[in-house]
Scaffold this motif. Structure first.
Motif, PDB file in Angstrom:
ATOM      1  N   HIS A 111      17.445  19.776  19.146  1.00  0.00           N
ATOM      2  CA  HIS A 111      18.150  20.938  19.667  1.00  0.00           C
ATOM      3  C   HIS A 111      18.317  20.835  21.184  1.00  0.00           C
ATOM      4  CE1 HIS A 111      17.887  23.933  16.149  1.00  0.00           C
ATOM      5  NE2 HIS A 111      17.519  22.756  15.682  1.00  0.00           N
ATOM      6  N   THR A 144      23.445  26.214  19.837  1.00  0.00           N
ATOM      7  CA  THR A 144      22.729  24.999  19.435  1.00  0.00           C
ATOM      8  C   THR A 144      22.141  25.151  18.037  1.00  0.00           C
ATOM      9  OG1 THR A 144      22.181  24.428  21.725  1.00  0.00           O
ATOM     10  CG2 THR A 144      20.769  23.520  19.993  1.00  0.00           C
ATOM     11  N   THR A 184      15.276  25.873  22.702  1.00  0.00           N
ATOM     12  CA  THR A 184      15.709  24.637  22.047  1.00  0.00           C
ATOM     13  C   THR A 184      14.587  23.598  22.040  1.00  0.00           C
ATOM     14  OG1 THR A 184      16.737  23.905  24.129  1.00  0.00           O
ATOM     15  CG2 THR A 184      18.154  24.998  22.513  1.00  0.00           C
TER      16      THR A 184
END
Length: 584
Positions: A111, A144, A184
């Motif tokens: 990610h 994402t 992420t």
């Protein structure tokens, strides 16, 4: 030609043919016995050999049966974010375990790498004039997540990481939302943990800056009683209550242990929390020019230990573990993590929740016991082996052949309803990014990944709605966020995805919209029964009941003969059906 299968042949003709054959046979025998009238020692020339080509290839193996396809469809709905017909066929042909083994060996799709690329493009000016500063950047982590859910080949790992994010809860509070690497990089930790070892996962979660911010143990100082400073106990409490052992001692099948008076046995008390709080002191952000008390977070590396702010002295932990005086702060943390990891509660406590997130809300004690065995190393020889745990969860016979079908399965939560719709119907996006800022999802479903209202997630694993479920001692966690409003809103969200080409996701400019591709279903739409059969396979794994099938069929036929309208309405009606909303 005479054969034994010919019927109604004229008898006389049969007689004449038979007579001719007998005559020819007699002449042949006569020639052989007499040598053809020549010398008895003469040898007839060999008959010419007729050349032949290569042998015909064997016929192709038969394709999967309908029952095998239905089983593969049900498996895909549990193990992935959704699978189109072609993917279901692949699973059926490969076999569930072999396909799962392949998935668990894939490299995790990061990610953080995707978020970094978005930041690079933003900084290069590619998103102007739509780039209005922070309002676009704060959606990067959401974009994402949806890109990876839609495109990542490691679907099982992504799906397990999502389940783990509902156990090791971190939510998008301001500072985490505003920094794309924060959530992420945290998802990458969960991805690595989905196929690694639970002990390493627990340590990585404890040291991640996002968790340090969310549960306030970053910049957690050692005690200074004169100035009324004491270690923060927030993470110390939740790492036990929510991330490892739970509140009460469990048997391996997740049933509660009881004392001699029949009371539940607590796993820890207030003193234990204080002792573990000492362990998690001295941590602050790492990175360039790191110092304790630094206020600007650095999310690309684990938190760093600053010994002068770590509580000295021995610490008395669970199960009689004593952390000795004089060792480093990180050695203290390693011992604390080991004390939790080796606690007998971890297997059943974490295993039950992963089962609920992946397969069924009400697993039997025997099912939980088998998953606990996998966690304890019975199947792989390694305690905490997450690959063994995930295989035990997804391949258990109770999943494919539940002993009590009426209690099997779980409600498909809002996020998974949208990912399934998009992936089952080959969603397309012109720029290939499948960007979704998630605001429409959040509004309609009251849910978005990494957006839980508290550390206790969107719902409790023990939620039992009043009525038939509670009366039968059953739970339905997802119903805790299911209200009259969200039921209608989710129907509306399905409507947006099916009847409004650019509204499946809510992209932020300048990203392109995502829309489903139902061309294959439009081709089937002139045969309503064939269309329903295919949708039953892909969406409900062959579980569509007769009454619902009839209602859907009447609904499709009522829209007229336009094949596109028929296909859209068919999918829409399936998406609202109880057979789809509740996974079997």
């Amino acid at each position: 030609m005479y054969t034994r299968y010919t019927k109604n042949r004229d008898f006389a003709m049969s007689f004449r043919v038979a007579g001719c054959l007998l005559s020819c046979l007699s002449i042949s025998l006569f020639i052989v016995s007499c040598g053809g009238g020549g010398s008895s020692t003469s040898v007839s020339p060999p008959a010419p050999i007729t050349p032949t080509g290569p042998p015909a290839p064997p016929p192709p193996p038969p394709g999967p049966t309908n029952a095998e396809l239905e089983a593969a469809s049900a498996f895909a709905s549990r193990a992935t974010f959704g699978m189109p017909y072609e993917g279901i066929v692949t699973i059926a042909e490969t076999g569930h375990e072999a396909w799962l083994d392949e998935q668990l060996e894939l490299e995790p799709t990061s990610h953080l790498e995707f978020a970094d690329e978005l930041v690079r493009r933003r900084d290069a000016g590619e998103f102007k004039p739509a780039d209005d500063g922070i309002l676009l950047t704060i959606t990067f982590w959401r974009g994402t997540w949806w890109n990876r859910a839609m495109t990542a080949p490691d679907q099982v790992q992504q799906r397990v990481a999502y389940a783990l994010s509902q156990i090791f809860v971190v939510s998008d509070i301001d500072i985490l939302r505003d920094n794309p690497p924060a959530l992420t990089s945290y998802m990458d930790v969960l991805l690595e943990g989905s196929t690694g070892n639970f002990r390493d996962l627990l340590l990585d979660v404890a040291l991640h800056p996002a968790m340090g911010i969310y549960l306030s143990h970053v910049n957690n100082r050692k005690a200074d009683p004169e100035n009324n400073i004491f270690p923060d106990e927030n993470f110390a409490r939740e790492v036990m209550q929510l991330f490892s052992i739970g509140l009460f001692e469990l048997n391996d099948d997740a049933t509660h242990k009881r004392d001699a008076d029949g009371n539940l046995i607590p796993t820890y008390d207030s003193e234990d929390i204080r002792e573990y709080a000492k362990i998690f002191t001295g941590l602050s952000y790492s990175g360039p020019n790191a110092w304790f008390g630094r206020w600007r977070p650095y999310f690309r590396e684990p938190m760093q230990m600053f010994e002068n702010q770590h509580s000295p002295g021995p610490k008395h932990l669970l199960e009689g573990v004593v952390v000795p005086d004089g060792q480093s702060g990180m050695e203290d943390i390693e011992m604390a993590i080991d004390s939790l990891f080796n606690h007998p509660n971890v297997g059943p406590f974490i295993g039950r929740q992963l089962i609920q997130r992946m397969t069924t809300s009400n697993p039997s004690p025997a099912y939980i016991q088998r998953v606990t065995n996998a966690f304890n190393g019975v199947t792989s020889g390694v305690r905490g082996d997450m690959k063994a745990v995930i295989k035990a969860i997804l391949l258990d016979p109770e999943v494919t052949n539940p002993s009590i079908p009426r209690t099997a399965g779980k409600m498909r939560e809002p996020v998974l309803r949208l990912t399934a719709l998009a992936r089952q119907f080959n969603a397309e996006c012109e720029d290939g990014l499948f960007y979704n800022n998630g605001y429409t999802m959040n509004y309609h479903g009251q849910q978005h990944p990494l957006n839980a209202p508290s550390v206790f997630n969107f719902y409790s694993p023990f939620h039992s709605p009043a009525g038939a479920l509670a009366e039968n001692n059953l739970v339905a966690p997802e119903l805790q966020i299911t209200t009259a409003t969200t039921v209608i809103n989710m129907v509306n969200l399905m409507d947006l995805g099916l009847f409004h080409d650019a509204r499946l996701f809510s992209p932020s400019e300048p990203f392109k919209p995502t829309q489903i591709n139902i061309d294959d279903y439009v081709e089937l739409a002139d045969d309503v029964d064939a269309l329903i059969d295919r949708l039953d396979l892909v969406m409900t794994a062959g579980r569509l009941d007769d009454a619902t099938r009839l209602r859907i069929k009447l609904g499709i036929e009522s829209v007229g003969d336009n094949d596109l309208d028929r296909a859209r309405h068919a999918i829409y009606l399936f998406a609202m059906s109880p057979n789809y909303v509740v996974e079997g």
